[in-house]
Design a protein around this motif. Structure first.
Motif, short mmCIF file in Angstrom:
data_model
loop_
_atom_site.label_atom_id
_atom_site.label_comp_id
_atom_site.label_asym_id
_atom_site.label_seq_id
_atom_site.Cartn_x
_atom_site.Cartn_y
_atom_site.Cartn_z
N ILE A 46 0.79 -1.24 0.00
CA ILE A 46 0.00 0.00 0.00
C ILE A 46 0.83 1.30 0.00
CG2 ILE A 46 -1.87 1.29 1.19
CD1 ILE A 46 -2.82 -1.41 -0.04
N HIS A 48 3.60 4.07 -0.67
CA HIS A 48 4.54 4.34 -1.77
C HIS A 48 6.00 4.19 -1.31
CE1 HIS A 48 6.80 6.23 -4.95
NE2 HIS A 48 7.31 7.06 -4.06
N LEU A 113 -3.70 3.75 3.74
CA LEU A 113 -4.46 4.01 2.50
C LEU A 113 -5.18 5.36 2.59
CD1 LEU A 113 -5.21 2.33 -0.08
CD2 LEU A 113 -7.27 1.63 1.15
N TYR A 118 -0.51 9.61 -2.23
CA TYR A 118 -0.47 9.06 -3.59
C TYR A 118 -1.56 8.02 -3.81
CZ TYR A 118 3.95 11.50 -3.59
OH TYR A 118 4.90 12.47 -3.50
N PHE A 119 -2.68 8.21 -3.16
CA PHE A 119 -3.85 7.37 -3.44
C PHE A 119 -4.92 8.28 -4.03
CE2 PHE A 119 -7.89 5.31 -2.30
CZ PHE A 119 -7.68 4.07 -2.87
N SER A 120 -5.26 8.01 -5.28
CA SER A 120 -6.16 8.94 -5.97
C SER A 120 -7.56 8.34 -6.18
CB SER A 120 -5.57 9.33 -7.32
OG SER A 120 -5.32 8.16 -8.07
N GLY A 121 -7.81 7.20 -5.54
CA GLY A 121 -9.10 6.54 -5.74
C GLY A 121 -10.25 7.25 -5.04
N LEU A 124 -15.34 4.43 -3.55
CA LEU A 124 -15.54 3.03 -3.92
C LEU A 124 -14.22 2.26 -4.04
CD1 LEU A 124 -18.22 1.68 -4.32
CD2 LEU A 124 -18.00 2.00 -6.78
N HIS A 125 -13.22 2.94 -4.60
CA HIS A 125 -11.89 2.33 -4.68
C HIS A 125 -11.33 2.07 -3.28
CE1 HIS A 125 -11.69 4.00 -8.90
NE2 HIS A 125 -11.27 2.76 -9.06
N GLN A 129 -10.24 -1.52 -1.75
CA GLN A 129 -8.92 -1.80 -1.17
C GLN A 129 -9.04 -2.27 0.28
OE1 GLN A 129 -5.97 -1.99 -2.69
NE2 GLN A 129 -7.01 -1.54 -4.62
N LEU B 6 -20.51 -3.51 -10.53
CA LEU B 6 -19.58 -2.48 -10.05
C LEU B 6 -18.14 -3.01 -10.06
CD1 LEU B 6 -20.48 0.26 -9.16
CD2 LEU B 6 -20.45 -0.51 -6.81
N LEU B 11 -14.03 -0.58 -11.08
CA LEU B 11 -12.97 -0.68 -10.08
C LEU B 11 -11.63 -1.22 -10.58
CD1 LEU B 11 -15.14 -1.75 -7.05
CD2 LEU B 11 -13.99 0.42 -7.39
N LYS B 13 -9.70 0.22 -12.51
CA LYS B 13 -8.77 1.34 -12.66
C LYS B 13 -7.82 1.40 -11.46
CE LYS B 13 -10.43 5.39 -13.08
NZ LYS B 13 -11.36 6.52 -13.23
N ASN B 14 -6.55 1.65 -11.74
CA ASN B 14 -5.57 1.69 -10.66
C ASN B 14 -5.78 2.95 -9.81
OD1 ASN B 14 -3.35 1.58 -9.05
ND2 ASN B 14 -1.84 1.79 -10.70
N PRO B 15 -6.09 2.79 -8.52
CA PRO B 15 -6.35 3.97 -7.69
C PRO B 15 -5.09 4.61 -7.09
CG PRO B 15 -6.76 2.00 -6.43
CD PRO B 15 -6.29 1.55 -7.77
N PHE B 16 -3.97 3.96 -7.29
CA PHE B 16 -2.73 4.47 -6.69
C PHE B 16 -2.00 5.40 -7.66
CE2 PHE B 16 -3.50 0.36 -4.63
CZ PHE B 16 -3.44 0.72 -3.30
N ALA B 17 -1.18 6.26 -7.08
CA ALA B 17 -0.39 7.18 -7.92
C ALA B 17 1.05 7.21 -7.41
CB ALA B 17 -1.00 8.58 -7.83
N VAL B 18 1.91 7.80 -8.21
CA VAL B 18 3.32 7.94 -7.81
C VAL B 18 3.74 9.40 -7.96
CG1 VAL B 18 4.08 5.59 -8.37
CG2 VAL B 18 4.05 7.32 -10.15
N PRO B 19 4.82 9.80 -7.28
CA PRO B 19 5.32 11.17 -7.45
C PRO B 19 5.71 11.42 -8.92
CG PRO B 19 6.40 10.10 -5.60
CD PRO B 19 5.61 9.05 -6.29
#
Lengths: 185, 132
Positions: A46, A48, A113, A118-121, A124-125, A129, B6, B11, B13-19
């Motif tokens: 989870i 980063h 989380l 860096y969690f953009s969900g 629902l996302h 998770q 649903l 769901l 789609k990747n909900p995580f991001a990086v710098p």
């Protein structure tokens, strides 16, 4: 001259075994697989920052072991196997270090989380998770690889060393639990 | 398999991001780490603890050997002709018994025995001739 991204895994491994091209080949391997390895680990741990450390450790181990890689499996399943071991070992160490039962580590990850920059969900996302964090380790792993990464059962089997039949059962149980969790509230 | 609509659609789609530019820099950071691991001597991280253990064991063994030697070989204090004289005068040893094979004299060095014979005015050659 062949473009960098058109090298096959076999060519990259051959280049890696040539001392003059070792660093260059490894750089290409890292570029080729870094994102897949990163997202695979990120979904397990989870955070980063933790993922960043583990990705580097994964590639470091690959660097050390690639010389003796016997090419019985695909390069990416081999990398996934190293990455999975790194991530699971990290979580187990975390449990041992803080003497935490399983559920508390998953609660910690759940909190991570929510506070992760860096969690953009969306909501629902987040719920999905959190549902994943309630699953047993192996079911979570299988669900991630099948649902998000759309890997074949044969590929997942090469990574986790479990039969395809058992993986199908694991995935089925995971989906049932997640659907139940999503329908709550 | 997935009945929940649903779960099927939204769901994945990747909900995580990086710098920003994280993946641009990662290969060079990985490369640096690999090079560092190559440079950082196995010696420092792998061999040194083993050497430290071996060194410790050797020192311990040496200490045990020396203490054993000191304990058993009270002869260290005896290693002079005067002590041998005292032993001889007390009847424990006589000039005729000066023989390395005699257990009572084993703790004395040969040079001490020779010196003892000289003090007793025993000619070593005569002594040896009489013995063998």
């Amino acid at each position: 001259m062949v473009k960098d991204n058109s090298y096959t895994d076999k060519e990259l491994i051959t280049m890696f075994r040539n001392p003059a091209q070792k660093s260059y080949a490894f750089n290409l391997i890292t570029r080729k697989y870094q994102e897949r390895v990163y997202w695979h680990i990120r979904k397990i741990v989870i955070s980063h920052d933790d993922t960043d450390d583990l990705v580097q450790n994964t590639f470091l181990k690959a660097w050390e072991g690639l010389e003796s890689f016997r090419e019985e499996s695909q390069l990416f399943t081999w990398l996934y196997r190293i990455a999975t071991n790194e991530a699971l070992t990290f979580l187990r160490k975390k449990r041992t270090k803080f003497f935490l039962p399983l559920v508390d580590v998953e609660n910690q990850l759940s909190n991570t989380l929510e506070s992760d920059a860096y969690f953009s969900g969306d909501e629902l996302h987040t719920k999905l998770q959190k549902a994943l964090l309630r699953l047993p380790e192996k079911q979570r792993l299988v669900f991630n690889m099948k649902y998000f990464e759309e890997m074949k059962y044969e590929e997942i089997s090469a990574v986790v060393g479990t039969s395809v039949g058992a993986l199908k059962a694991s995935y089925h149980h995971a989906v049932e639990k997640i659907e139940k969790f999503l329908q709550e509230d | 398999m997935l009945n929940n609509e649903l779960l099927n659609n939204e769901l994945r789609k990747n909900p995580f991001a990086v710098p920003d530019k994280y993946f641009d820099n990662l290969p060079s950071r990985v490369q640096d780490k690999c090079i560092m691991s190559k440079k950082s001597p196995v010696f420092a991280f792998g061999l040194l603890p083993k050497l430290a253990w071996s060194g410790g064991i050797i020192v311990l063994a040496l200490a045990l050997f020396l203490s054993y030697f000191n304990f058993n070989n009270t002869s260290i204090g005896k290693q002079n002709p005067e002590t041998l004289m005292v032993d001889a005068d007390s009847g424990e040893i006589s000039p005729k018994n000066v023989d390395v094979r005699k257990s009572s004299l084993k703790s004395y060095r040969n040079d001490v025995k020779v010196e003892y014979l000289a003090v007793r005015n025993v000619n070593l050659n005569d002594y040896l001739a009489s013995r063998y």
